[in-house]
Design a protein around this motif. Sequence first.
Motif, PDB file in Angstrom:
ATOM      1  N   TRP A 163       4.486 -28.011   1.516  1.00  0.00           N
ATOM      2  CA  TRP A 163       3.719 -27.059   0.731  1.00  0.00           C
ATOM      3  C   TRP A 163       4.559 -26.503  -0.425  1.00  0.00           C
ATOM      4  O   TRP A 163       5.775 -26.342  -0.310  1.00  0.00           O
ATOM      5  N   ALA A 164       3.895 -26.198  -1.536  1.00  0.00           N
ATOM      6  CA  ALA A 164       4.575 -25.689  -2.729  1.00  0.00           C
ATOM      7  C   ALA A 164       3.923 -24.384  -3.157  1.00  0.00           C
ATOM      8  O   ALA A 164       2.857 -24.002  -2.666  1.00  0.00           O
ATOM      9  N   VAL A 165       4.563 -23.687  -4.095  1.00  0.00           N
ATOM     10  CA  VAL A 165       4.022 -22.440  -4.640  1.00  0.00           C
ATOM     11  C   VAL A 165       3.899 -22.588  -6.155  1.00  0.00           C
ATOM     12  O   VAL A 165       4.694 -23.289  -6.793  1.00  0.00           O
ATOM     13  N   PHE A 166       2.919 -21.927  -6.734  1.00  0.00           N
ATOM     14  CA  PHE A 166       2.650 -22.071  -8.169  1.00  0.00           C
ATOM     15  C   PHE A 166       3.801 -21.555  -9.026  1.00  0.00           C
ATOM     16  O   PHE A 166       4.075 -22.093 -10.094  1.00  0.00           O
ATOM     17  N   SER A 167       4.479 -20.527  -8.570  1.00  0.00           N
ATOM     18  CA  SER A 167       5.545 -19.958  -9.389  1.00  0.00           C
ATOM     19  C   SER A 167       6.707 -20.922  -9.583  1.00  0.00           C
ATOM     20  O   SER A 167       7.396 -20.878 -10.607  1.00  0.00           O
ATOM     21  N   LEU A 168       6.920 -21.821  -8.610  1.00  0.00           N
ATOM     22  CA  LEU A 168       8.032 -22.763  -8.699  1.00  0.00           C
ATOM     23  C   LEU A 168       7.606 -24.151  -9.169  1.00  0.00           C
ATOM     24  O   LEU A 168       8.412 -24.883  -9.762  1.00  0.00           O
ATOM     25  N   HIS A 169       6.367 -24.525  -8.920  1.00  0.00           N
ATOM     26  CA  HIS A 169       5.913 -25.883  -9.245  1.00  0.00           C
ATOM     27  C   HIS A 169       4.552 -25.853  -9.961  1.00  0.00           C
ATOM     28  O   HIS A 169       3.606 -26.521  -9.534  1.00  0.00           O
ATOM     29  N   PRO A 170       4.423 -25.110 -11.054  1.00  0.00           N
ATOM     30  CA  PRO A 170       3.110 -24.977 -11.694  1.00  0.00           C
ATOM     31  C   PRO A 170       2.566 -26.288 -12.251  1.00  0.00           C
ATOM     32  O   PRO A 170       1.374 -26.580 -12.099  1.00  0.00           O
ATOM     33  N   VAL A 171       3.413 -27.080 -12.900  1.00  0.00           N
ATOM     34  CA  VAL A 171       2.936 -28.313 -13.536  1.00  0.00           C
ATOM     35  C   VAL A 171       2.439 -29.292 -12.478  1.00  0.00           C
ATOM     36  O   VAL A 171       1.362 -29.890 -12.615  1.00  0.00           O
ATOM     37  N   TRP A 172       3.212 -29.459 -11.406  1.00  0.00           N
ATOM     38  CA  TRP A 172       2.816 -30.383 -10.353  1.00  0.00           C
ATOM     39  C   TRP A 172       1.510 -29.957  -9.689  1.00  0.00           C
ATOM     40  O   TRP A 172       0.603 -30.777  -9.490  1.00  0.00           O
ATOM     41  N   LEU A 173       1.374 -28.682  -9.350  1.00  0.00           N
ATOM     42  CA  LEU A 173       0.178 -28.219  -8.657  1.00  0.00           C
ATOM     43  C   LEU A 173      -1.056 -28.277  -9.556  1.00  0.00           C
ATOM     44  O   LEU A 173      -2.158 -28.587  -9.087  1.00  0.00           O
ATOM     45  N   ILE A 174      -0.888 -28.004 -10.842  1.00  0.00           N
ATOM     46  CA  ILE A 174      -2.009 -28.156 -11.776  1.00  0.00           C
ATOM     47  C   ILE A 174      -2.431 -29.622 -11.838  1.00  0.00           C
ATOM     48  O   ILE A 174      -3.626 -29.945 -11.840  1.00  0.00           O
ATOM     49  N   PHE A 175      -1.445 -30.516 -11.890  1.00  0.00           N
ATOM     50  CA  PHE A 175      -1.746 -31.951 -11.907  1.00  0.00           C
ATOM     51  C   PHE A 175      -2.518 -32.353 -10.652  1.00  0.00           C
ATOM     52  O   PHE A 175      -3.523 -33.074 -10.726  1.00  0.00           O
TER      53      PHE A 175
END
Length: 340
Positions: A163-175
């Motif tokens: 699992w990831a968080v938006f603050s650290l991985h915004p580009v990946w999660l948006i993708f």
Amino acid sequence: MDDLKFGTRDKRGNWRPNEALGSAPLFVWPWSISKFIRWLPGYFLPWNALFFAIAAVFWFFMTPARETMQDLTWGWPLYLLARNAALVIAFYGFLETRLYIKRRQGTSFKYNAKFPAEHPSDVFMFKSQNIDNIIRTFGTGLPIWTAYEVLLLWAWSNDVGPWAVFSLHPVWLIFVGLILPIFHEFHFYCIHRLIHTPLLYKWVHSVHHNSINPSPWSSLSMHPVEHLLYWSGTLIHLIVPSHPLLLLYHLQLSGTGAVVGHVGFDKLEAGEDSAVTTHAYAHYLHHKYFEVNYADGMMPLDRWMGTWHDGTPEGDQIMKERFRRKKARANAAKGTTPAE
């Protein structure tokens, strides 16, 4: 609206759109940036944006705290089941009431001019398509949907999975969020072809295909095995870095979003001169002809595999010729001829 400006109606009253179905420009070669830009708003609006908005409301306001979901008790899973059931009742029920009970549009933009309630059949429980569909939706559909949600939210709460968080991985999660509808269609195509194999079709998928003329409540009317396969795509969130908001969005695409392909109307009228396009025709043709359009058409999977029907009279002829060749091969394998 005058639906004959957008399509034609045969002598039985069945309506078909004038424009041939096509794949998203993203997958058409040679690639055209101008066509892609014109197509892009329709990728988000209205349906994907709506399902993401529902997921956001669920995540921020209607999902238990992480600490609560760390333990598999009865309370919070039952709450999620009730939450999901309320959404389905509201969304499916609204479309069913407007289009099939009150019949606000009549048969305008309706692919099949008949209404299921007028045609009882022994293939359904109590000879009613609606009653049968509702029992299957709430009997196994919603519990299995919610079971996947419970499993994956429990995994997130206990740090099981990447699992990831938006603050650290915004580009990946948006993708990931952007491609989830594409992944959902790919997964749907794969499991759909699987359950059309003879054994699984006979004992599993035929339940869903009893609704040849689908209506909103047909959307999740499936055999429990098909329900298990249908939502298995959400397990991708245990494999690739994701976020619970995207998980809920994925569940909306497959759960609430199933109604879009089964609504039975090409457009939902929103006034005298405006309407919302459903993009339901590709899947309606699958219910009508069974062996075409295993995906919904955004990806050219059926075109690549020779099972595409673009909704035109020319498409009818291509399909009939394919069925003729298939029958000839079957007869040849049995050592017979069509005359025999």
